[in-house]
Design a protein around this motif. Structure first.
Motif, mmCIF file in Angstrom:
data_model
loop_
_atom_site.group_PDB
_atom_site.id
_atom_site.type_symbol
_atom_site.label_atom_id
_atom_site.label_comp_id
_atom_site.label_asym_id
_atom_site.label_seq_id
_atom_site.Cartn_x
_atom_site.Cartn_y
_atom_site.Cartn_z
ATOM 1 N N ASP A 1 0.822 -1.208 0.000
ATOM 2 C CA ASP A 1 0.000 0.000 0.000
ATOM 3 C C ASP A 1 0.859 1.262 0.000
ATOM 4 O O ASP A 1 0.367 2.358 0.254
ATOM 5 C CB ASP A 1 -0.979 0.011 1.167
ATOM 6 N N GLY A 2 2.151 1.102 -0.293
ATOM 7 C CA GLY A 2 3.032 2.247 -0.413
ATOM 8 C C GLY A 2 3.640 2.711 0.888
ATOM 9 O O GLY A 2 4.363 3.697 0.916
ATOM 10 N N ASP A 3 3.413 1.983 1.990
ATOM 11 C CA ASP A 3 3.971 2.406 3.267
ATOM 12 C C ASP A 3 5.405 1.918 3.492
ATOM 13 O O ASP A 3 5.998 2.153 4.532
ATOM 14 C CB ASP A 3 3.084 1.958 4.434
ATOM 15 N N GLY A 4 5.961 1.223 2.499
ATOM 16 C CA GLY A 4 7.323 0.711 2.614
ATOM 17 C C GLY A 4 7.407 -0.632 3.308
ATOM 18 O O GLY A 4 8.493 -1.154 3.528
ATOM 19 N N HIS A 5 6.262 -1.203 3.678
ATOM 20 C CA HIS A 5 6.226 -2.484 4.370
ATOM 21 C C HIS A 5 5.227 -3.426 3.704
ATOM 22 O O HIS A 5 4.143 -3.671 4.241
ATOM 23 C CB HIS A 5 5.847 -2.305 5.844
#
Length: 181
Positions: A68-72
């Motif tokens: 979701d683009g949160d880097g995780h």
């Protein structure tokens, strides 16, 4: 809205498309014109389809990675039955369409609202659903008295092999789900 593993694949990927579909990030979301092999433009009308028309995922273990683009990015593994997925749609959703593009990508558009919120979601899925699927979804939610918030999700799913002997498919509870009209 909490989604079962099958519904998450179905909503975000919506449908597990044919192998000839374009890769995510291509022109699949752009409408009826898509880049074919060799860079030539191929076009044709999108065809509205129903849940019954969706390709079924191959029965077995599927690993999906959601970003979701949160880097995780998060990975999960689910045992799927191979049945056509059912998706529970909130009663507040007044518009829900599924289309198949000329080259086989599946597109979904959903519009939901209540006095407290509104949500518009668009997704595009490609893949053969026998070995892999990729999808991209954009969702914009507006809460009463707040500015709209847009989020994006990318999902890659791949078939890992058969489920363990005696393993109950994770989508077994989807039998009681309801598909939109």
């Amino acid at each position: 809205m909490k989604l079962s593993p099958t519904a998450a694949i179905a909503i975000a990927g919506l449908c597990f498309v044919t192998a000839c579909g374009p890769k995510a990030g291509g022109n699949a979301a752009a409408g009826g014109t898509t880049t074919a092999a060799g860079g030539a433009q191929a076009s044709g009308p999108d065809q509205v389809i129903s849940f019954a028309d969706l390709p079924r995922p191959k029965a077995g273990l599927w690993q999906q990675t959601m970003d979701d683009g949160d880097g995780h990015p998060a990975s999960t593994t689910s045992c799927l039955s191979g049945k056509n997925p059912n998706v529970k749609m909130p009663k507040s959703c007044t518009q829900f369409t599924i289309t198949r593009t000329f080259l086989g990508a599946i597109k979904m558009h959903m519009n939901c609202s209540s006095p407290e919120f509104s949500m518009v979601s668009d997704a595009v899925a490609t893949g053969d659903m026998q070995s892999s699927m990729t999808s991209d979804m954009t969702m914009t939610v507006t809460m009463q008295g707040q500015p709209p918030k847009t989020s994006k999700m990318h999902i890659d799913a791949k078939y890992m092999g058969p489920c363990a002997p005696g393993q109950t498919p994770d989508d077994a509870d989807d039998d009681n789900a309801t598909a939109p009209g």
